[in-house]
Each structure stands twice: as C-alpha cells, then as structure tokens.
Design a protein around this motif. Structure first.
Motif, mmCIF file in Angstrom:
data_model
loop_
_atom_site.group_PDB
_atom_site.id
_atom_site.type_symbol
_atom_site.label_atom_id
_atom_site.label_comp_id
_atom_site.label_asym_id
_atom_site.label_seq_id
_atom_site.Cartn_x
_atom_site.Cartn_y
_atom_site.Cartn_z
ATOM 1 N N ASP A 61 5.918 5.510 6.040
ATOM 2 C CA ASP A 61 4.479 5.650 5.790
ATOM 3 C C ASP A 61 4.310 6.853 4.877
ATOM 4 N N ALA A 62 4.071 6.593 3.622
ATOM 5 C CA ALA A 62 4.014 7.674 2.638
ATOM 6 C C ALA A 62 2.844 8.604 2.896
ATOM 7 N N PHE A 63 1.706 8.062 3.272
ATOM 8 C CA PHE A 63 0.529 8.902 3.460
ATOM 9 C C PHE A 63 0.645 9.758 4.724
ATOM 10 N N PRO A 87 -2.403 3.569 14.310
ATOM 11 C CA PRO A 87 -1.922 3.458 12.931
ATOM 12 C C PRO A 87 -0.515 2.881 12.863
ATOM 13 N N LEU A 88 -0.226 2.151 11.795
ATOM 14 C CA LEU A 88 1.060 1.480 11.663
ATOM 15 C C LEU A 88 2.234 2.433 11.858
ATOM 16 N N ARG A 148 0.833 -1.202 0.000
ATOM 17 C CA ARG A 148 0.000 0.000 0.000
ATOM 18 C C ARG A 148 0.871 1.256 0.000
ATOM 19 N N GLY A 149 0.784 2.078 1.052
ATOM 20 C CA GLY A 149 1.620 3.268 1.130
ATOM 21 C C GLY A 149 2.764 3.119 2.103
ATOM 22 N N HIS A 150 3.130 1.872 2.416
ATOM 23 C CA HIS A 150 4.148 1.608 3.418
ATOM 24 C C HIS A 150 5.346 0.919 2.785
ATOM 25 N N ASP A 158 -4.844 3.070 8.951
ATOM 26 C CA ASP A 158 -4.745 4.520 9.048
ATOM 27 C C ASP A 158 -6.061 5.086 9.576
ATOM 28 N N ALA A 159 -6.014 6.303 10.125
ATOM 29 C CA ALA A 159 -7.183 6.900 10.762
ATOM 30 C C ALA A 159 -8.413 6.950 9.862
#
Length: 395
Positions: free
Chosen positions: A243-245, A322-323, A167-169, A306-307
C-alpha cells in the motif's frame, strides 16, 4: 515455503575485466558474488508486457546483467503511458513498445542480448515463447493472459513472477507448480479462476500511482535474481501486498489448493476454462439479498477504502478496514471461515483482490461488489424506500 531453492542457471564463463568493474557491487554480496553474476549473465528471462511493471523489471534486470532479455508486447507507446512506463520517452510515442524498450535496454548495456517479440501472447504461441526462457515475468494487465501463463508454466515446469497494480496498491508473488524443493503454488491457488469479464475495473478506469509501478517492478526483479542465483527466500508460497499511500508491505501466506491439479494448456481457438473465481462477484439480484442479510446481521460487510475515502463518503453500518490492514496475516486469520463475508471498495478492484486472499485464508463464502460503494449504497437506498412487507420479505 522457507526452503531455499537451488539456482536455476549454471554459471557462465569467467567474468571479463570490464564485467568485474560493471558488477562490482554485486560481487561484494555473498548472496550473488562472482558465481551468481556468471549465472545472471548466462540466464534467459522473458518479460511479458513493456508497460508499468515491465519497464522497471526490464531496466533493473538489464542493469543486473541478465544475459538475454525477451520482451513480449504488441502495443505502441501512447502519451498516457509516460506517467508510469519509464522505459519509454516522449520521442517514443507511436513506436512499438518492444522496439522502444529494446533500445532502452541496449542503452544500459549493449552487450546484452535483447529479443523483441511484437506479438500478442495466446494459446497458439505461448508454449514456444515461454519454453525458450528460464524464468517468465508477467507484467500484463489482463486476466486471460495471466491464467494462460499460469497454465503454460505449470505444463513446462517453469517458475514465473507475477505482479498486479491498482491505484496505490500492488501485489507480487512467485508461482511455480513443480519446484525442486517444497510445495508448488500457482495463480489458481490464490485467485481460483479468472473473474467474469467486467467485474474488475482496469487501471485505465480506477487509476494507478506511477511510482507504485517502480516499487512492484523492483520487487519482481529481485524475485528473478533470487531464482536465477538460488539466493535468499523467494515469494513462492507468499503474496507481498504493498500500500503505497500507507507506506506498508504486508505478507499473506498461500498454499496449494486442496485437490487442485495442473490444467492442460487450451488449444488455439478454444475457450479457456474459467474455473472458480476469487470469491463470487455479487450481481444485482444478489446485492439486494446481501443488503437485507447485512441488516439482519447475517453477513459481515467490510469497506476496504482508505480512511480519507471512507470518511468522505461513509457507508452507514458497514465496518471500515482499509485494504492495507485487511490483508495482514493477523486480520485474515481472525476472519470467521463460516461467516459470509462481503467486501466493498470504491469501484471493485481492491475488493476482488482482497476476496481472493480471504478465500485463500479459508473463508468459504466471500462476495465482492463489482460496482463498489455506489452499487451498495443504491441497493441500500432501494431497500430503505421499499414497503415494510417487501423489506421483511427481502430479509
């Protein structure tokens, strides 16, 4: 692992005027300089996988002047690859990835040597391939290959740079079983053995943000440069988690697992030893027990989504972390090593990675859910509709 590592490669011949002009920005850096650039030009690096991670790694190592780049990949370019595998273009669809990637590298610098290996890495060829290079970079997306690389590099005494995406990780680290300075750390020290087949969804199932490949691939390329030049502080003994996001990078320290010894490389045709996994993947029977134990307050259940994900579809009574927050050193250090821990995310990939880090941090009983929140919610609903006597027995 704060000790500086010596350079892996001896300097090559003096730079030519053209090379001085090309690498002028490197020559201005104390960490690389003229001698470091000569080391890069004399080095041999093997990149496993010309995909999402391999693409930026290959491009940046080629631009950095790594003299010989080997590329291992037996796949062909598909249109779905183009969203993140930037070493390939639309015209390359249907071509072998090693050929497309080799053309891109030669386009950056025709003086570099590119060695395409259009093969699948396996026990029968891994030793010969990996042993011909100074550093191995693993950009593959399957667990058997990662563990084979870990075992072969341990046997050869080679360092290797690892990256993983979901995903974004992203997670990035350097593994070296027998470094010349300090304590060695391998993939098994962080993740134990490979997870059971099907318990961690692939990027094809869970998705991946294309640009996160660039962030992780650049970090991996930097690790290679530091190893070759003997500069800076590598990620040996640390896992960098992105965590990109959330726009964050976190660092998780890891150490060699107590009592672990390097494994012999399995012979061709033999089944690999799966070892102990990264925390246990909870099965259907376990899940009902865990839901009951959570209701009784006997286990700690953490939702790693994520939230926005967690707020849209919350899990009642489950702690949301969140991670990006969970993998901080402070959070991992705060976990009770004696309290059972259950980790859940959307589909299970983030929970599996987080379980490995919690395990490395000392938590003795860690479970993750391959089915993600849907599996937990279904088990909770089944318990809620059970008869009171059954619910009591389950608790």
């Amino acid at each position: 692992m704060s000790s500086a590592l010596p350079p892996l490669v001896a300097p090559g011949p003096p730079l030519t005027p053209d090379q001085v002009a090309r690498y002028a920005r490197h020559l201005a850096l104390d960490e690389i300089g003229e001698v470091g650039q000569r080391r890069l030009l004399a080095s041999r690096v093997l990149v496993l996988g010309a995909g999402g991670l391999g693409s930026p790694v290959l491009l940046y190592l080629a631009a950095a002047g790594v003299g010989t780049l080997g590329i291992v990949d037996d796949d062909v370019v598909e249109v779905s690859n183009l969203q993140r595998q930037v070493v390939h273009g639309t015209a390359d669809v249907g071509r072998r990835k090693v050929d497309s990637a080799a053309d891109a590298v030669r386009g950056l610098d025709p003086h570099l040597e590119v060695v395409p290996h259009a093969v699948r890495l396996g026990p029968g060829n891994a030793g010969g391939l990996l042993g011909a290079y100074d550093v191995v970079v693993d950009g593959t997306d399957n667990f058997p290959t990662r563990y084979l690389v870990d075992d072969v590099c341990a046997e050869l005494g080679r360092p290797w740079v690892w990256g993983s995406l979901q995903r974004g990780h992203a997670q990035v680290s350097t593994f070296w079983s027998r470094p010349p300075v300090g304590e060695g750390v391998g993939l098994r020290d962080v993740f134990g053995g490979p997870p059971s087949e099907g318990t961690v969804p692939s990027c094809a199932v869970d998705g991946v943000l294309g640009a996160v490949c660039a962030a992780a691939g650049a970090a991996m390329a930097i690790e290679v440069v530091k190893l070759l030049c003997g500069s800076g502080r590598t990620l040996l003994g640390r896992v960098a988690v992105h965590d990109a996001f959330a726009g964050t990078w976190q660092e998780v320290p890891v150490r060699r697992a107590q009592g672990r010894t390097d494994r012999a490389v399995p012979r061709a045709g033999t089944a690999p030893d799966r070892g102990a996994g990264p925390g246990s993947a909870a099965g259907a029977d376990d899940l009902a027990t865990l839901v009951a134990a959570h209701a009784a307050g006997a286990v700690d259940v953490v939702d790693l989504r994520d939230a926005p994900e967690a707020s849209a579809h919350p899990l009642p009574g489950v702690r949301a972390v969140p991670l990006a927050q969970f993998v901080t050193e402070q959070m991992l250090a705060s976990l009770d090593p004696d309290r059972p821990l259950v980790l859940v995310c959307r589909l299970g990939a983030r929970a599996a990675h987080a379980a490995a880090l919690a395990r490395a941090a000392g938590v003795r009983d860690v479970r993750h859910l391959p089915g993600g929140v849907a599996a937990w919610r279904l088990a909770a609903q089944d318990r809620a509709t059970a008869t009171p006597d059954a619910a009591v027995r389950g608790a």
